[in-house]
Design a protein around this motif. Structure first.
Motif, PDB file in Angstrom:
ATOM      1  N   ALA A 106       0.817  -1.217   0.000  1.00 49.86           N
ATOM      2  CA  ALA A 106       0.000   0.000   0.000  1.00 49.86           C
ATOM      3  C   ALA A 106       0.851   1.267   0.000  1.00 49.86           C
ATOM      4  O   ALA A 106       0.379   2.340  -0.378  1.00 49.86           O
ATOM      5  N   SER A 107       2.117   1.142   0.440  1.00 51.36           N
ATOM      6  CA  SER A 107       2.977   2.316   0.597  1.00 51.36           C
ATOM      7  C   SER A 107       3.964   2.502  -0.549  1.00 51.36           C
ATOM      8  O   SER A 107       4.838   3.368  -0.487  1.00 51.36           O
ATOM      9  N   LEU A 108       3.848   1.705  -1.594  1.00 45.78           N
ATOM     10  CA  LEU A 108       4.781   1.819  -2.719  1.00 45.78           C
ATOM     11  C   LEU A 108       4.688   3.190  -3.375  1.00 45.78           C
ATOM     12  O   LEU A 108       3.598   3.709  -3.628  1.00 45.78           O
ATOM     13  N   SER A 109       5.834   3.773  -3.657  1.00 48.93           N
ATOM     14  CA  SER A 109       5.870   5.048  -4.376  1.00 48.93           C
ATOM     15  C   SER A 109       5.717   4.773  -5.867  1.00 48.93           C
ATOM     16  O   SER A 109       5.778   3.617  -6.314  1.00 48.93           O
ATOM     17  N   ASN A 110       5.546   5.831  -6.635  1.00 47.54           N
ATOM     18  CA  ASN A 110       5.420   5.665  -8.085  1.00 47.54           C
ATOM     19  C   ASN A 110       6.650   4.973  -8.669  1.00 47.54           C
ATOM     20  O   ASN A 110       6.545   4.052  -9.483  1.00 47.54           O
ATOM     21  N   THR A 111       7.826   5.433  -8.264  1.00 47.07           N
ATOM     22  CA  THR A 111       9.077   4.869  -8.792  1.00 47.07           C
ATOM     23  C   THR A 111       9.241   3.411  -8.390  1.00 47.07           C
ATOM     24  O   THR A 111       9.631   2.564  -9.197  1.00 47.07           O
ATOM     25  N   GLN A 112       8.942   3.104  -7.130  1.00 47.75           N
ATOM     26  CA  GLN A 112       9.070   1.724  -6.654  1.00 47.75           C
ATOM     27  C   GLN A 112       8.113   0.795  -7.413  1.00 47.75           C
ATOM     28  O   GLN A 112       8.498  -0.302  -7.826  1.00 47.75           O
ATOM     29  N   ALA A 113       6.891   1.239  -7.607  1.00 51.26           N
ATOM     30  CA  ALA A 113       5.905   0.429  -8.330  1.00 51.26           C
ATOM     31  C   ALA A 113       6.348   0.200  -9.770  1.00 51.26           C
ATOM     32  O   ALA A 113       6.240  -0.917 -10.299  1.00 51.26           O
ATOM     33  N   ALA A 114       6.852   1.249 -10.400  1.00 53.71           N
ATOM     34  CA  ALA A 114       7.296   1.131 -11.790  1.00 53.71           C
ATOM     35  C   ALA A 114       8.478   0.175 -11.911  1.00 53.71           C
ATOM     36  O   ALA A 114       8.576  -0.597 -12.867  1.00 53.71           O
ATOM     37  N   ARG A 115       9.376   0.199 -10.932  1.00 51.11           N
ATOM     38  CA  ARG A 115      10.522  -0.717 -10.971  1.00 51.11           C
ATOM     39  C   ARG A 115      10.092  -2.163 -10.759  1.00 51.11           C
ATOM     40  O   ARG A 115      10.639  -3.081 -11.377  1.00 51.11           O
ATOM     41  N   LEU A 116       9.113  -2.369  -9.891  1.00 55.30           N
ATOM     42  CA  LEU A 116       8.593  -3.731  -9.709  1.00 55.30           C
ATOM     43  C   LEU A 116       7.951  -4.227 -11.014  1.00 55.30           C
ATOM     44  O   LEU A 116       8.140  -5.387 -11.409  1.00 55.30           O
ATOM     45  N   ALA A 117       7.214  -3.358 -11.671  1.00 58.35           N
ATOM     46  CA  ALA A 117       6.591  -3.739 -12.944  1.00 58.35           C
ATOM     47  C   ALA A 117       7.651  -3.995 -14.012  1.00 58.35           C
ATOM     48  O   ALA A 117       7.478  -4.873 -14.867  1.00 58.35           O
ATOM     49  N   ALA A 118       8.749  -3.262 -13.952  1.00 61.56           N
ATOM     50  CA  ALA A 118       9.802  -3.388 -14.960  1.00 61.56           C
ATOM     51  C   ALA A 118      10.531  -4.718 -14.892  1.00 61.56           C
ATOM     52  O   ALA A 118      11.102  -5.172 -15.882  1.00 61.56           O
ATOM     53  N   ILE A 119      10.521  -5.365 -13.717  1.00 63.04           N
ATOM     54  CA  ILE A 119      11.244  -6.636 -13.591  1.00 63.04           C
ATOM     55  C   ILE A 119      10.354  -7.852 -13.846  1.00 63.04           C
ATOM     56  O   ILE A 119      10.850  -8.978 -13.912  1.00 63.04           O
ATOM     57  N   LEU A 120       9.046  -7.636 -14.008  1.00 62.38           N
ATOM     58  CA  LEU A 120       8.119  -8.757 -14.152  1.00 62.38           C
ATOM     59  C   LEU A 120       8.460  -9.736 -15.277  1.00 62.38           C
ATOM     60  O   LEU A 120       8.330 -10.949 -15.077  1.00 62.38           O
ATOM     61  N   PRO A 121       8.909  -9.287 -16.430  1.00 62.04           N
ATOM     62  CA  PRO A 121       9.202 -10.280 -17.480  1.00 62.04           C
ATOM     63  C   PRO A 121      10.409 -11.162 -17.169  1.00 62.04           C
ATOM     64  O   PRO A 121      10.535 -12.251 -17.712  1.00 62.04           O
ATOM     65  N   ASP A 122      11.303 -10.678 -16.318  1.00 63.46           N
ATOM     66  CA  ASP A 122      12.535 -11.413 -16.009  1.00 63.46           C
ATOM     67  C   ASP A 122      12.897 -11.217 -14.539  1.00 63.46           C
ATOM     68  O   ASP A 122      13.914 -10.609 -14.209  1.00 63.46           O
ATOM     69  N   PRO A 123      12.069 -11.721 -13.618  1.00 60.20           N
ATOM     70  CA  PRO A 123      12.255 -11.438 -12.189  1.00 60.20           C
ATOM     71  C   PRO A 123      13.547 -11.990 -11.599  1.00 60.20           C
ATOM     72  O   PRO A 123      14.040 -11.462 -10.605  1.00 60.20           O
TER      73      PRO A 123
END
Length: 241
Positions: A187-204
């Motif tokens: 719930a506390s993820l910042s915009n940058t943190q969320a975007a970085r998590l999404a960026a690693i999804l194809p190759d975690p």
């Protein structure tokens, strides 16, 4: 007399053959109906209940001696995380019925070097099927995905996706990922943190959200732009409350 006897025998044989065919057809239809009903019930089940685990999680847990995972409802996930995941993995999530035909065409035109799986397909693969390249799995995935789209809401599909996706070796779900990489809850993820998590999804297993490469940083910036775009043009409406 011999001809009449032969004709009667032939008619009896035809009737018997017709009866067997009717019996086979009747039981085939019954079996198909039972299989379809079981598929509907099984699919609807995880639309109401949270999947306790997946086949892949069990495999990884056995291999690693355990995995990190904690289920959180969509209300406990930062809204930017949902938009970022959609922008990264399936920008037309709200527009298709499970299979993105235009993305499939683009993948074919690109020679198969780019993926065309929607978030709905990934949920079906993760929750009901198994990982790996297999035509059998692909056919089952294609058949089950529209059923999930009919029985689940788009918001529920995305909620399950964010809770079963792998974000690092042995790290499943956005809550475990947020704590693993940034020491915060989902719930506390910042915009940058969320975007970085999404960026690693194809190759975690090959990318890091807390120690991002230049590629992950660049990709995260693109994802933030995409998340803003789908919020503005309405492509996030189906999963935002």
């Amino acid at each position: 007399m011999a001809k009449k006897s032969s004709a009667k025998t032939s008619k009896k044989s035809q009737k018997r053959s017709f009866g067997i065919k009717r019996w086979l057809l009747r039981w085939t239809l019954r079996m198909v109906s039972v299989v379809f009903l079981l598929a509907v019930v099984f699919t609807a089940l995880w639309g109401l209940l949270n999947p306790p685990t997946t086949f892949y999680m069990l495999q990884e847990s056995r291999r690693l001696g355990g995995v990190e995972r904690e289920w959180v409802d969509m209300e406990q996930i930062a809204p930017i995380m949902a938009r970022a995941a959609v922008a990264a993995e399936d920008a037309n999530f709200c527009l298709h019925w499970g299979l993105d035909v235009s993305a499939i065409r683009d993948a074919i035109d690109a020679g198969g070097n780019r993926g065309a799986s929607t978030i709905s397909q990934q949920v079906v693969k993760n929750v009901y099927l198994w990982h790996g390249r297999s035509w059998i799995r692909k056919v089952m995935e294609a058949g089950m995905t529209p059923l999930v789209e009919v029985l689940w809401s788009k918001r529920r599909i995305l909620e399950v996706y964010l809770n079963v996706a792998e974000f690092d070796e042995g790290v499943f779900g956005v809550e475990a990922a947020a704590q693993h990489y940034f020491g915060v809850d989902a719930a506390s993820l910042s915009n940058t943190q969320a975007a970085r998590l999404a960026a690693i999804l194809p190759d975690p297993k090959g990318r890091s959200a807390s120690k991002p490469s230049s590629f992950v940083r660049k990709r995260a910036g693109q994802i933030l732009d995409g998340a803003a775009t789908i919020r503005t043009d309405g492509r996030a409406r189906c999963f935002q409350s």
